[in-house]
Structure formats: structure tokens, C-alpha cells
Design a protein around this motif. Sequence first.
Motif, PDB file in Angstrom:
ATOM      1  N   MET A 198      14.016  10.130   4.361  1.00 37.09           N
ATOM      2  CA  MET A 198      14.118   8.954   3.492  1.00 37.09           C
ATOM      3  C   MET A 198      14.215   7.113   4.420  1.00 37.09           C
ATOM      4  SD  MET A 198      13.317   8.356   0.550  1.00 37.09           S
ATOM      5  CE  MET A 198      13.764   9.583  -0.356  1.00 37.09           C
ATOM      6  N   ASP A 199      15.402   7.325   5.464  1.00 34.99           N
ATOM      7  CA  ASP A 199      15.614   6.272   6.118  1.00 34.99           C
ATOM      8  C   ASP A 199      13.835   5.497   6.760  1.00 34.99           C
ATOM      9  OD1 ASP A 199      18.128   5.744   4.911  1.00 34.99           O
ATOM     10  OD2 ASP A 199      18.379   6.440   7.415  1.00 34.99           O
ATOM     11  N   LYS A 200      12.818   6.394   7.236  1.00 38.55           N
ATOM     12  CA  LYS A 200      11.505   5.564   7.487  1.00 38.55           C
ATOM     13  C   LYS A 200      10.983   5.878   6.457  1.00 38.55           C
ATOM     14  CE  LYS A 200       8.534   7.012  11.439  1.00 38.55           C
ATOM     15  NZ  LYS A 200       7.353   6.748  10.111  1.00 38.55           N
ATOM     16  N   LEU A 201      10.999   7.017   5.645  1.00 35.03           N
ATOM     17  CA  LEU A 201       9.651   6.682   4.730  1.00 35.03           C
ATOM     18  C   LEU A 201       9.983   4.974   3.466  1.00 35.03           C
ATOM     19  CD1 LEU A 201       7.799   8.995   3.488  1.00 35.03           C
ATOM     20  CD2 LEU A 201       9.224   9.650   1.634  1.00 35.03           C
ATOM     21  N   ILE A 202      11.049   4.771   3.571  1.00 33.10           N
ATOM     22  CA  ILE A 202      11.021   3.831   2.618  1.00 33.10           C
ATOM     23  C   ILE A 202      10.623   2.560   3.507  1.00 33.10           C
ATOM     24  CG2 ILE A 202      12.472   2.312   1.226  1.00 33.10           C
ATOM     25  CD1 ILE A 202      12.433   4.560  -0.201  1.00 33.10           C
ATOM     26  N   PRO A 203      10.418   2.419   4.358  1.00 35.94           N
ATOM     27  CA  PRO A 203       9.657   1.195   5.150  1.00 35.94           C
ATOM     28  C   PRO A 203       8.190   1.701   5.275  1.00 35.94           C
ATOM     29  CG  PRO A 203      11.696   1.911   6.600  1.00 35.94           C
ATOM     30  CD  PRO A 203      11.764   2.732   5.308  1.00 35.94           C
ATOM     31  N   ASP A 204       7.833   2.847   5.395  1.00 36.69           N
ATOM     32  CA  ASP A 204       6.268   3.144   5.342  1.00 36.69           C
ATOM     33  C   ASP A 204       5.110   3.211   3.644  1.00 36.69           C
ATOM     34  OD1 ASP A 204       6.615   3.875   8.034  1.00 36.69           O
ATOM     35  OD2 ASP A 204       6.963   6.832   7.678  1.00 36.69           O
ATOM     36  N   ARG A 205       6.537   3.865   2.749  1.00 38.89           N
ATOM     37  CA  ARG A 205       5.981   2.439   1.717  1.00 38.89           C
ATOM     38  C   ARG A 205       6.098   1.310   1.187  1.00 38.89           C
ATOM     39  NH1 ARG A 205       9.947   7.909  -1.517  1.00 38.89           N
ATOM     40  NH2 ARG A 205       8.497   9.588  -1.137  1.00 38.89           N
ATOM     41  N   LEU A 206       6.638   0.898   1.517  1.00 38.05           N
ATOM     42  CA  LEU A 206       6.583   0.176   0.854  1.00 38.05           C
ATOM     43  C   LEU A 206       5.232  -1.290   2.169  1.00 38.05           C
ATOM     44  CD1 LEU A 206      10.365  -1.269   1.694  1.00 38.05           C
ATOM     45  CD2 LEU A 206       8.759  -0.979  -0.459  1.00 38.05           C
ATOM     46  N   SER A 207       5.826  -0.818   3.877  1.00 44.00           N
ATOM     47  CA  SER A 207       4.140  -1.283   4.320  1.00 44.00           C
ATOM     48  C   SER A 207       3.138  -0.838   3.870  1.00 44.00           C
ATOM     49  CB  SER A 207       4.171  -0.206   5.760  1.00 44.00           C
ATOM     50  OG  SER A 207       3.150  -0.857   6.447  1.00 44.00           O
ATOM     51  N   THR A 208       3.001   0.086   3.155  1.00 42.06           N
ATOM     52  CA  THR A 208       1.861   0.796   2.667  1.00 42.06           C
ATOM     53  C   THR A 208       1.221  -0.277   1.238  1.00 42.06           C
ATOM     54  OG1 THR A 208       1.380   3.171   3.104  1.00 42.06           O
ATOM     55  CG2 THR A 208       0.384   3.278   1.730  1.00 42.06           C
ATOM     56  N   LEU A 209       1.768  -0.795   0.175  1.00 43.09           N
ATOM     57  CA  LEU A 209       2.178  -0.926  -0.856  1.00 43.09           C
ATOM     58  C   LEU A 209       1.994  -2.266   0.008  1.00 43.09           C
ATOM     59  CD1 LEU A 209       4.283   0.906  -3.047  1.00 43.09           C
ATOM     60  CD2 LEU A 209       1.887   0.925  -3.151  1.00 43.09           C
ATOM     61  N   GLY A 210       1.654  -2.452   0.983  1.00 38.13           N
ATOM     62  CA  GLY A 210       1.591  -4.322   1.286  1.00 38.13           C
ATOM     63  C   GLY A 210       0.421  -4.963   1.566  1.00 38.13           C
ATOM     64  N   HIS A 211      -0.212  -3.698   1.577  1.00 39.05           N
ATOM     65  CA  HIS A 211      -1.915  -3.496   1.313  1.00 39.05           C
ATOM     66  C   HIS A 211      -2.239  -3.828   0.388  1.00 39.05           C
ATOM     67  CE1 HIS A 211      -6.543  -2.974   2.207  1.00 39.05           C
ATOM     68  NE2 HIS A 211      -5.913  -3.033   4.001  1.00 39.05           N
ATOM     69  N   PRO A 212      -3.021  -5.454  -0.178  1.00 36.42           N
ATOM     70  CA  PRO A 212      -3.424  -5.959  -1.094  1.00 36.42           C
ATOM     71  C   PRO A 212      -4.708  -4.555  -2.149  1.00 36.42           C
ATOM     72  CG  PRO A 212      -3.604  -7.782   0.084  1.00 36.42           C
ATOM     73  CD  PRO A 212      -3.423  -6.189   1.148  1.00 36.42           C
ATOM     74  N   GLN A 213      -5.202  -3.971  -1.202  1.00 34.79           N
ATOM     75  CA  GLN A 213      -6.055  -2.968  -1.773  1.00 34.79           C
ATOM     76  C   GLN A 213      -5.792  -1.885  -1.973  1.00 34.79           C
ATOM     77  OE1 GLN A 213      -8.942  -3.252  -3.766  1.00 34.79           O
ATOM     78  NE2 GLN A 213      -9.916  -5.372  -2.127  1.00 34.79           N
ATOM     79  N   ARG A 214      -4.421  -1.348  -0.988  1.00 33.20           N
ATOM     80  CA  ARG A 214      -4.156  -0.371  -1.684  1.00 33.20           C
ATOM     81  C   ARG A 214      -2.828  -0.505  -2.860  1.00 33.20           C
ATOM     82  NH1 ARG A 214      -3.597   0.133   3.865  1.00 33.20           N
ATOM     83  NH2 ARG A 214      -1.435  -0.901   4.577  1.00 33.20           N
ATOM     84  N   LEU A 215      -2.232  -1.614  -2.807  1.00 33.54           N
ATOM     85  CA  LEU A 215      -1.360  -1.765  -4.254  1.00 33.54           C
ATOM     86  C   LEU A 215      -2.063  -1.683  -5.147  1.00 33.54           C
ATOM     87  CD1 LEU A 215       1.466  -3.003  -5.214  1.00 33.54           C
ATOM     88  CD2 LEU A 215       0.733  -4.474  -4.178  1.00 33.54           C
ATOM     89  N   ALA A 216      -3.217  -2.206  -5.267  1.00 33.84           N
ATOM     90  CA  ALA A 216      -4.143  -2.187  -6.404  1.00 33.84           C
ATOM     91  C   ALA A 216      -4.504  -1.117  -7.174  1.00 33.84           C
ATOM     92  CB  ALA A 216      -5.711  -2.941  -6.163  1.00 33.84           C
ATOM     93  N   VAL A 217      -5.182   0.012  -5.959  1.00 32.96           N
ATOM     94  CA  VAL A 217      -4.914   1.435  -6.334  1.00 32.96           C
ATOM     95  C   VAL A 217      -3.583   2.229  -6.787  1.00 32.96           C
ATOM     96  CG1 VAL A 217      -5.406   4.197  -5.526  1.00 32.96           C
ATOM     97  CG2 VAL A 217      -6.923   1.792  -4.505  1.00 32.96           C
ATOM     98  N   PHE A 218      -2.010   1.530  -6.520  1.00 30.12           N
ATOM     99  CA  PHE A 218      -0.900   2.084  -7.397  1.00 30.12           C
ATOM    100  C   PHE A 218      -1.133   1.558  -8.749  1.00 30.12           C
ATOM    101  CE2 PHE A 218       3.667   2.138  -7.438  1.00 30.12           C
ATOM    102  CZ  PHE A 218       3.625   3.167  -6.979  1.00 30.12           C
ATOM    103  N   ARG A 219      -1.469   0.482  -8.373  1.00 26.61           N
ATOM    104  CA  ARG A 219      -1.222  -0.362  -9.983  1.00 26.61           C
ATOM    105  C   ARG A 219      -1.884   0.232 -10.908  1.00 26.61           C
ATOM    106  NH1 ARG A 219      -1.103  -6.408  -9.541  1.00 26.61           N
ATOM    107  NH2 ARG A 219      -0.042  -6.040 -11.469  1.00 26.61           N
ATOM    108  N   LEU A 220      -3.664   0.292 -10.772  1.00 29.21           N
ATOM    109  CA  LEU A 220      -4.244   1.241 -11.777  1.00 29.21           C
ATOM    110  C   LEU A 220      -3.371   2.784 -12.355  1.00 29.21           C
ATOM    111  CD1 LEU A 220      -8.172   0.634 -11.260  1.00 29.21           C
ATOM    112  CD2 LEU A 220      -6.497   3.093 -11.844  1.00 29.21           C
ATOM    113  N   LEU A 221      -3.044   3.626 -11.197  1.00 27.82           N
ATOM    114  CA  LEU A 221      -2.506   4.403 -11.029  1.00 27.82           C
ATOM    115  C   LEU A 221      -1.455   4.980 -12.110  1.00 27.82           C
ATOM    116  CD1 LEU A 221      -3.489   6.206  -7.719  1.00 27.82           C
ATOM    117  CD2 LEU A 221      -4.659   7.135  -9.795  1.00 27.82           C
ATOM    118  N   MET A 222      -0.603   3.608 -12.431  1.00 26.60           N
ATOM    119  CA  MET A 222       0.728   3.191 -13.043  1.00 26.60           C
ATOM    120  C   MET A 222       0.556   3.164 -14.105  1.00 26.60           C
ATOM    121  SD  MET A 222       3.604   3.978 -10.945  1.00 26.60           S
ATOM    122  CE  MET A 222       4.926   3.285 -12.272  1.00 26.60           C
TER     123      MET A 222
END
Length: 279
Positions: free
Chosen positions: A1-25
Motif C-alpha cells: 500500500m505504501d508504494k501503491l498510493i504514490p503510484d496512484r497519485l502520480s497516475t492521477l497527476g497527468h491531466p488526461q488520465r485524471l480527466a478519464v478518472f473524473r468522467l468515470l466517477m
Amino acid sequence: MDKLIPDRLSTLGHPQRLAVFRLLMRRYPDRVPATELANALGLKPNTLSIYVSSLMQTGLISQERVGTSLRYRVDIEETQATIGFLLQDCCRGRPEICSPFPNDARHKAPEMTDQKFNVLFICTGNSARSIFAEAILRDLAPDRFNVYSAGTKPKSELNLFALEVLRHNGHDVSVLRAKTIGEFQGEGAPALDFVFTVCDQAANEECPAWQGQTISAHWGLPDPVKVQGTHAEKSLAFRQTYGALRNRMMGFTALPFASLDRISLQKAVDDLGQIKDKG
């Protein structure tokens, strides 16, 4: 979990990946086809594939194949775990620092008082589905709800088939008009307790977050306006859409608001959006 959280935050730090995630939310708990995601966000299919692959690798979304279509949905448990980690670890469990709501109100449902709930239904054109929803809920429980509808790209006139169905079911159509979502944003707008999108396109669009403790859900239904055929076939499509929305409104008005916390109420309105019966 310790490494997974930074990986998730890094993934969501990309504007287009964040846009995909937000739409799915916004569409949760729907599974959204890849083609619809790409079209809504203006992405090439291979580009979308790269983005969803990154989100899947960190466990933020899941994939399911339906026939030849790939569909995606937010993994809500993993998303909750990520947010929970941030609140517990970074904020040390102090909601007064990290909660967007004062006094830890994020766990509270709208209070049952003498004041009515304000409910807004959103569609793209505000000519049929959202107008149905407005008329049905207003007439089902006028003493409990102030009901509105609006469109992200409203039409100037209400759909004639929709008006025919509403009149047939005894609704007063003289109070209905196509409205823009802008009427419910900014200074002087009513404080909304519930906001529902009733078409996929409106849910896919980027809209500002609602202020306060608004509970939102997606109750998407096929657009009866797009049905081709005879007058009778088109009329049937509108009657079916009306019946589906009436079923959901009956379920909504029957919810035990006073005994539900915010999380339970959110789940309840999400579940109502999954009702498939078209009446």
C-alpha cells in the motif's frame, strides 16, 4: 500500500488520465464503453488505451468485456481506500483540516426539516427526460421537494411527444420550459440538495462541482428523441422513458431520508439509477 498510493497519485497527476478518472466517477456505477470515453474526451482510441491501462495498473479502475466492447468503471473500494489513507495519514484523522465540509458534515445526509429539498435534473437538451423528471417528482411530492430541470445545451422548445405524454398523465405543462444549467449556478441560485443527470452525454460533460453538500447521481436513460419510426413507435419510446423515470421517482420519495447517513443515501440514489424496468 505504501508504494501503491504514490503510484496512484502520480497516475492521477497527468491531466488526461485524471480527466478519464473524473468522467468515470461522474458515471459511477455505470461501466462506460471505451468508444464513448474516447468520444467524450476527444481522445484517439490508442491514446485512451494507454491512459486506461495506467489507471488499471494502479487499481483505480476495472475493465470488463461485453461482446466486442471494452467497458470501464471506477473501482470505488480502491478509490475509497486511497482517500482514506490520505485523510488518516496526511491529516492524522483531523477532518477540520482535510474535510471539504465543516464539522465533519461529509458523513451527514441532508437534514429532514420543514424546509423542502432542492432537486435538479440535468440533461443535454432539457426537452424530454429531465422535463419528465421535473414534472413527475414535483407532482408526486410537492410538499417535500422544490424540483428543477436544466440542460447543458438546452433546446428552445420542449419536445412535442414529451408534452403529449405529460398531458396524458395529468401533469400541468404550462409551468415547464427549457432552462440552462447556468440558472442554477452562481450568486442567487438555490442551494441544491440533490443533482441527477438523466442522460449519458450530460454526465460526460465537464461541469463545475456543486457547492455545499449536494448529493449527485447518474440516472442515465436512452434518449427517446432519437428513436426513428412511426408516430406510434416514437410515442411508445417516450411512454417507456416516462415510466422508467416514474419508477425511480417512486423509489426516491420512498427513501427513509431521516434514518440514512450521507454515505447510505448516496448508495441508495446510485442504486436507483440502475433500475432497468421501463414501466
